[in-house]
Design a protein around this motif. Structure first.
Motif, PDB file in Angstrom:
ATOM      1  N   ASP A   3       0.817  -1.208   0.000  1.00  0.00           N
ATOM      2  CA  ASP A   3       0.000   0.000   0.000  1.00  0.00           C
ATOM      3  C   ASP A   3       0.853   1.261   0.000  1.00  0.00           C
ATOM      4  O   ASP A   3       0.591   2.209  -0.734  1.00  0.00           O
ATOM      5  CB  ASP A   3      -0.910   0.031   1.247  1.00  0.00           C
ATOM      6  N   LYS A  26       2.602   1.780  -3.265  1.00  0.00           N
ATOM      7  CA  LYS A  26       1.655   2.250  -4.272  1.00  0.00           C
ATOM      8  C   LYS A  26       1.366   3.737  -4.109  1.00  0.00           C
ATOM      9  O   LYS A  26       1.293   4.479  -5.087  1.00  0.00           O
ATOM     10  CB  LYS A  26       0.358   1.437  -4.175  1.00  0.00           C
ATOM     11  N   ARG A  27       1.187   4.152  -2.849  1.00  0.00           N
ATOM     12  CA  ARG A  27       0.963   5.575  -2.580  1.00  0.00           C
ATOM     13  C   ARG A  27       2.111   6.414  -3.105  1.00  0.00           C
ATOM     14  O   ARG A  27       1.929   7.454  -3.737  1.00  0.00           O
ATOM     15  CB  ARG A  27       0.829   5.813  -1.059  1.00  0.00           C
ATOM     16  N   ARG A  32       4.315   5.624  -5.471  1.00  0.00           N
ATOM     17  CA  ARG A  32       4.370   5.595  -6.936  1.00  0.00           C
ATOM     18  C   ARG A  32       3.325   6.509  -7.564  1.00  0.00           C
ATOM     19  O   ARG A  32       3.580   7.153  -8.586  1.00  0.00           O
ATOM     20  CB  ARG A  32       4.155   4.156  -7.430  1.00  0.00           C
ATOM     21  N   THR A  33       2.167   6.572  -6.952  1.00  0.00           N
ATOM     22  CA  THR A  33       1.131   7.472  -7.456  1.00  0.00           C
ATOM     23  C   THR A  33       1.583   8.926  -7.339  1.00  0.00           C
ATOM     24  O   THR A  33       1.428   9.721  -8.267  1.00  0.00           O
ATOM     25  CB  THR A  33      -0.177   7.266  -6.668  1.00  0.00           C
ATOM     26  N   LEU A  34       2.174   9.238  -6.186  1.00  0.00           N
ATOM     27  CA  LEU A  34       2.698  10.592  -5.975  1.00  0.00           C
ATOM     28  C   LEU A  34       3.724  10.947  -7.044  1.00  0.00           C
ATOM     29  O   LEU A  34       3.651  11.993  -7.690  1.00  0.00           O
ATOM     30  CB  LEU A  34       3.325  10.686  -4.577  1.00  0.00           C
ATOM     31  N   GLY A  79       4.185   9.670  -9.952  1.00  0.00           N
ATOM     32  CA  GLY A  79       3.581   9.759 -11.277  1.00  0.00           C
ATOM     33  C   GLY A  79       2.927  11.100 -11.535  1.00  0.00           C
ATOM     34  O   GLY A  79       2.856  11.556 -12.674  1.00  0.00           O
ATOM     35  N   ARG A  80       2.448  11.722 -10.468  1.00  0.00           N
ATOM     36  CA  ARG A  80       1.724  12.983 -10.622  1.00  0.00           C
ATOM     37  C   ARG A  80       2.633  14.198 -10.745  1.00  0.00           C
ATOM     38  O   ARG A  80       2.178  15.261 -11.145  1.00  0.00           O
ATOM     39  CB  ARG A  80       0.803  13.193  -9.397  1.00  0.00           C
ATOM     40  N   HIS A  98       4.770  13.826   2.754  1.00  0.00           N
ATOM     41  CA  HIS A  98       3.896  12.745   2.295  1.00  0.00           C
ATOM     42  C   HIS A  98       3.987  11.548   3.232  1.00  0.00           C
ATOM     43  O   HIS A  98       5.080  11.176   3.681  1.00  0.00           O
ATOM     44  CB  HIS A  98       4.280  12.327   0.871  1.00  0.00           C
ATOM     45  N   SER A 152       3.862   8.471   2.838  1.00  0.00           N
ATOM     46  CA  SER A 152       4.607   7.285   2.423  1.00  0.00           C
ATOM     47  C   SER A 152       6.112   7.422   2.661  1.00  0.00           C
ATOM     48  O   SER A 152       6.829   6.432   2.656  1.00  0.00           O
ATOM     49  CB  SER A 152       4.361   7.013   0.933  1.00  0.00           C
ATOM     50  N   LYS A 211       9.408   5.521 -13.830  1.00  0.00           N
ATOM     51  CA  LYS A 211       9.188   6.668 -14.702  1.00  0.00           C
ATOM     52  C   LYS A 211      10.491   6.967 -15.419  1.00  0.00           C
ATOM     53  O   LYS A 211      11.552   6.924 -14.824  1.00  0.00           O
ATOM     54  CB  LYS A 211       8.801   7.856 -13.808  1.00  0.00           C
TER      55      LYS A 211
END
Lengths: 171, 171
Positions: free
Chosen positions: A92, A95-96, A98-100, A102-103, A142, A144, B158
């Motif tokens: 989890d 994933k958090r 990686r999402t950060l 990516g943005r 953050h 994470s 990325k």
DNA sequence: ACTGAAACTTCTGACGT
DNA sequence: ACGTCAGAAGTTTCAGT
């Protein structure tokens, strides 16, 4: 030679001949070469280069074409490498993170690595204020993230995405 | 209009308007867009986009166009970050090292950094044997080099060269 | 598999606004 | 600075070898 991907059938063994290699090698250096220019370089007709190019794009050997912009001309004065250690290694949390990543458009590259830190990020920013903003206001707070350590690029010797299609000669 | 860089004349202040930004932003994502496609995106005529594109290339805001090749499809299975400490920091030694780096196609990126090591290199190789070859047979034995430490990329989150033309929103 | 030619699209310079 | 237009160049499909 049989297909090492076996049952999947997903990725068949690519058979690239000398013409294909010349084409992708040339397009790696100049992505806007015309089929006629490719034809002259490869010793083939333009129509054939067109067909091969389309096949290579179809097969995702060529994954895209991009204009390279001058970071100097556009006012991006700071490149930084940022080593990140995560708070926990749960799926989890990863994933958090990686999402950060990516943005955030300022992060051009992101990898997980062997060695000290969990991730290394390469970011490009207008100035040190931008880097401070990214590190202190976005990454550090953050949930994470446990630890962040950044290094600033002093000099850029080389920067490309060119694959070494000719082999490394030892020595 | 006078040149704000005054006496140098070398690099005049670039005046990029919203059309230019749309054009370079679009070409950053797809380097083979036609002038007509750019015209549709930017709300301009094709001939005007052609003219602006040529000016942006002339001014080196656009430094080039490149096809991105799939490292997976072409069998480059290993990416490594290599931290290098030089034997001495004399100008001669630095120059020797830079020449070496420039000659090795497997090294895609090379920077000098603040922090522990003198340089960090990003290299792409077919396999671990290729990395061993680069590190042990090429870099380590070189007279300019004192110490080498390499980390292997486990996962690529990325990877791009896109500049963040839209600003980082804080928080 | 490749070439060559035909039909179509895109590019780019001249001109007018 | 921009759009229109027309000749030149490039692309791609199709027939032929």
């Amino acid at each position: 030679m049989h297909d090492p991907c076996m049952k999947t059938g997903k990725r068949r063994m690519l058979q690239l001949d000398a013409f294909d290699l010349k084409i992708i090698s040339a397009l790696q250096d100049d992505g806007r070469l015309t089929n006629q220019e490719l034809a002259d370089l490869a010793g083939l007709s333009a129509s054939q280069c067109s067909r091969r190019r389309m096949r290579l794009e179809e097969e995702k050997v060529i994954s895209g074409y991009h204009a390279d912009l001058s970071s100097e001309a556009l006012g991006f004065g700071v490149i930084a490498f940022i080593q990140v250690t995560l708070a926990t290694h749960s799926p989890d949390n990863s994933k958090r993170f990686r999402t950060l990543v990516g943005r955030i458009d300022e992060i051009q590259e992101a990898y997980s690595l062997t060695g000290d830190a969990d991730y290394v990020l390469k970011a490009v920013l207008r100035d040190l204020k931008g880097l401070s903003n990214l590190v202190n206001d976005v990454l550090m707070p953050h949930q994470s993230v446990a630890h962040v350590r950044s290094s600033i690029v002093l000099d850029r010797l080389k920067e490309s995405t060119r694959l070494p299609l000719r082999e490394l000669r030892p020595g």
